[in-house]
Design an enzyme around this catalytic site. Structure first.
Site, PDB file in Angstrom:
ATOM      1  N   LYS A  87     -35.422 -27.446  67.341  1.00  0.00           N
ATOM      2  CA  LYS A  87     -36.774 -28.011  67.204  1.00  0.00           C
ATOM      3  C   LYS A  87     -37.393 -27.561  65.862  1.00  0.00           C
ATOM      4  O   LYS A  87     -37.930 -28.380  65.129  1.00  0.00           O
ATOM      5  CB  LYS A  87     -37.657 -27.587  68.394  1.00  0.00           C
ATOM      6  CG  LYS A  87     -37.140 -28.139  69.731  1.00  0.00           C
ATOM      7  CD  LYS A  87     -38.061 -27.833  70.890  1.00  0.00           C
ATOM      8  CE  LYS A  87     -37.914 -26.434  71.435  1.00  0.00           C
ATOM      9  NZ  LYS A  87     -36.643 -26.160  72.131  1.00  0.00           N
ATOM     10  N   THR A  88     -37.270 -26.283  65.566  1.00  0.00           N
ATOM     11  CA  THR A  88     -37.806 -25.780  64.284  1.00  0.00           C
ATOM     12  C   THR A  88     -37.006 -26.375  63.131  1.00  0.00           C
ATOM     13  O   THR A  88     -37.563 -26.756  62.102  1.00  0.00           O
ATOM     14  CB  THR A  88     -37.712 -24.238  64.227  1.00  0.00           C
ATOM     15  OG1 THR A  88     -38.155 -23.705  65.459  1.00  0.00           O
ATOM     16  CG2 THR A  88     -38.548 -23.671  63.091  1.00  0.00           C
ATOM     17  N   ASP A 132     -44.898 -23.436  67.474  1.00  0.00           N
ATOM     18  CA  ASP A 132     -43.864 -23.232  68.474  1.00  0.00           C
ATOM     19  C   ASP A 132     -44.517 -22.799  69.793  1.00  0.00           C
ATOM     20  O   ASP A 132     -45.635 -22.267  69.780  1.00  0.00           O
ATOM     21  CB  ASP A 132     -42.917 -22.123  67.960  1.00  0.00           C
ATOM     22  CG  ASP A 132     -41.544 -22.221  68.588  1.00  0.00           C
ATOM     23  OD1 ASP A 132     -41.299 -23.178  69.357  1.00  0.00           O
ATOM     24  OD2 ASP A 132     -40.707 -21.350  68.313  1.00  0.00           O
ATOM     25  N   THR A 181     -40.610 -25.561  75.226  1.00  0.00           N
ATOM     26  CA  THR A 181     -39.518 -25.623  76.195  1.00  0.00           C
ATOM     27  C   THR A 181     -40.063 -26.162  77.517  1.00  0.00           C
ATOM     28  O   THR A 181     -39.302 -26.430  78.432  1.00  0.00           O
ATOM     29  CB  THR A 181     -38.937 -24.211  76.426  1.00  0.00           C
ATOM     30  OG1 THR A 181     -40.026 -23.312  76.649  1.00  0.00           O
ATOM     31  CG2 THR A 181     -38.130 -23.744  75.234  1.00  0.00           C
ATOM     32  N   ARG A 240     -27.654 -22.918  68.286  1.00  0.00           N
ATOM     33  CA  ARG A 240     -28.018 -21.521  67.989  1.00  0.00           C
ATOM     34  C   ARG A 240     -26.964 -20.572  68.556  1.00  0.00           C
ATOM     35  O   ARG A 240     -26.593 -19.583  67.944  1.00  0.00           O
ATOM     36  CB  ARG A 240     -29.396 -21.195  68.573  1.00  0.00           C
ATOM     37  CG  ARG A 240     -29.810 -19.748  68.290  1.00  0.00           C
ATOM     38  CD  ARG A 240     -31.124 -19.401  68.909  1.00  0.00           C
ATOM     39  NE  ARG A 240     -32.195 -20.139  68.284  1.00  0.00           N
ATOM     40  CZ  ARG A 240     -33.397 -20.301  68.844  1.00  0.00           C
ATOM     41  NH1 ARG A 240     -33.647 -19.781  70.030  1.00  0.00           N
ATOM     42  NH2 ARG A 240     -34.337 -20.977  68.210  1.00  0.00           N
TER      43      ARG A 240
END
Ligand code: ADE
Length: 359
Positions: A87-88, A132, A181, A240
């Site tokens: 997302k980032t 975030d 999330t 990740r």
């Protein structure tokens, strides 16, 4: 006025957030305290470099081109989905493709009204503000955001009670990118102010193999196609995790072997790290084992599971469960979590439906 200095907010630098999870010793530290510097150093900066999420990329390309042609800032966007899916990263790609700065923060860092006001006032036209964990924004911060998102203005109150006056202060036209999330925990008024909402999907093994190969190249690690695939298969659909595993496997390869990662070395290293063929780690297996052995396979509430495992409920819900559910090993029911027949089999047990009773 800005509480968070610009330096900390530039994309590619360390995020300055107050993350309560970091302070909790029970949290799966490998997910929460993941090396941000490493992560930032390998982040793709363009759509061409960004692997996976193809539908999202195609949509974004059109949106970005239209905004550039109109000379207008992008619509506010909300990205949601499990942690580690980029997302980032996609927000950073959007910023570099638009040629604008991105300021990155997190909802828990916007505790006081002046935190959010300061950051909004520090923005320049066209810039992107990335928040975030936006579902954790407090009410006051949310209400400051509404006019900022809608009319690019801040409503400031001066004076007290009966003499109080509201002053509209214009701010530059910016784009808010929110990430969460837990999209369901966003208030409806906030959710409605985003022009685009998109759920990020888990990655396929093929996509994760490409992520592993790309990272290996950047880190100058030698890896075979089969080695990349072996790591990809155990990465829980999450880039990740793939990036974390390639680093750990490469440590093994350097110390124990001749440095080149092939399928055998990848699998042996991941076995030693106790990451199984499904990518489950010790906590995931402990969760399934607990439900099977202590609660007859479920259903059991998430708070009970978290307490029994000495984990934080959020970690269970936001880190462990999404993949266990997606992999079909766990089921969510109105009365709690249940282990699926596949979950039983994965841990070497016979599912209750296949067990024979004597009477
Ligand atoms: N690293 C993390 N996510 C990535 C992605 N989607 N593409 C390329 N590299 C990545």
């Amino acid at each position: 006025m800005a509480i968070i200095s610009d330096d900390n907010l530039q994309f590619g630098k360390e995020k300055k957030t107050v993350n309560s999870a970091v302070k909790n010793p029970n949290i799966k530290s490998e997910f929460i305290e993941y090396d941000k510097t490493f992560e930032n150093s390998i982040r793709p900066k363009s759509f061409a470099d960004y692997i996976g999420q193809s539908e999202l990329k195609e949509t974004l390309k059109v949106i970005l081109e239209a905004a550039k042609k109109r000379g207008k800032p992008l619509d506010h966007m909300l990205f949601y989905g499990p942690p580690g899916l980029g997302k980032t990263t996609i927000a950073g790609v959007i910023a570099s493709q638009m040629g604008v700065e991105i300021k990155i923060t997190s909802a828990p860092a916007l505790e006081r009204p002046r935190d959010i006001i300061g950051i909004l006032m520090s923005l320049k036209g066209g810039e992107i503000l990335f928040i975030d964990e936006i579902h954790r924004l407090n009410r006051v911060a949310e209400e400051i955001l509404y006019p900022a998102m809608e009319d690019f203005s801040l409503d400031m109150t001066t004076g007290k009670s009966q003499t109080a006056k509201t002053l509209r202060v214009p701010i530059p036209k910016f784009t808010l990118i929110g990430a969460t999330t837990k999209a369901g925990e966003l208030s409806a008024p906030l959710r409605d102010r985003f022009g685009m909402l998109h759920r990020l999907e888990f990655y396929s093994t093929e996509e994760l193999s490409q992520v592993v190969e790309r990272t290996a190249k950047i880190l100058e690690i030698e890896i075979t196609k089969e080695g990349s695939k072996a790591i990809a298969k155990r990465s829980r659909g999450t880039p990740r995790i793939a990036n974390r595993l390639i680093k750990r496997v490469s440590d093994f390869a350097i110390v124990k072997y001749d440095g080149i990662i092939d399928e055998k070395i990848a699998n042996e290293s991941l076995d030693i790290l106790k990451i199984d063929e499904f990518g489950l780690d010790t906590t995931d297996r402990a969760l399934l084992n607990l439900i099977i052995n202590k609660y007859d396979g479920g259903p059991v509430g998430v708070e009970t599971i978290a307490a029994a495992l000495s984990e934080d409920t959020r970690t269970i819900e936001e880190v462990c469960e999404p993949y266990l559910l997606q992999a079909g090993l766990l089921q969510r029911t109105p009365r709690g979590r249940k282990v699926s027949p596949e979950g039983y089999r994965h841990l070497g047990y016979k599912p209750p439906s296949e067990q024979t009773t004597l009477f």
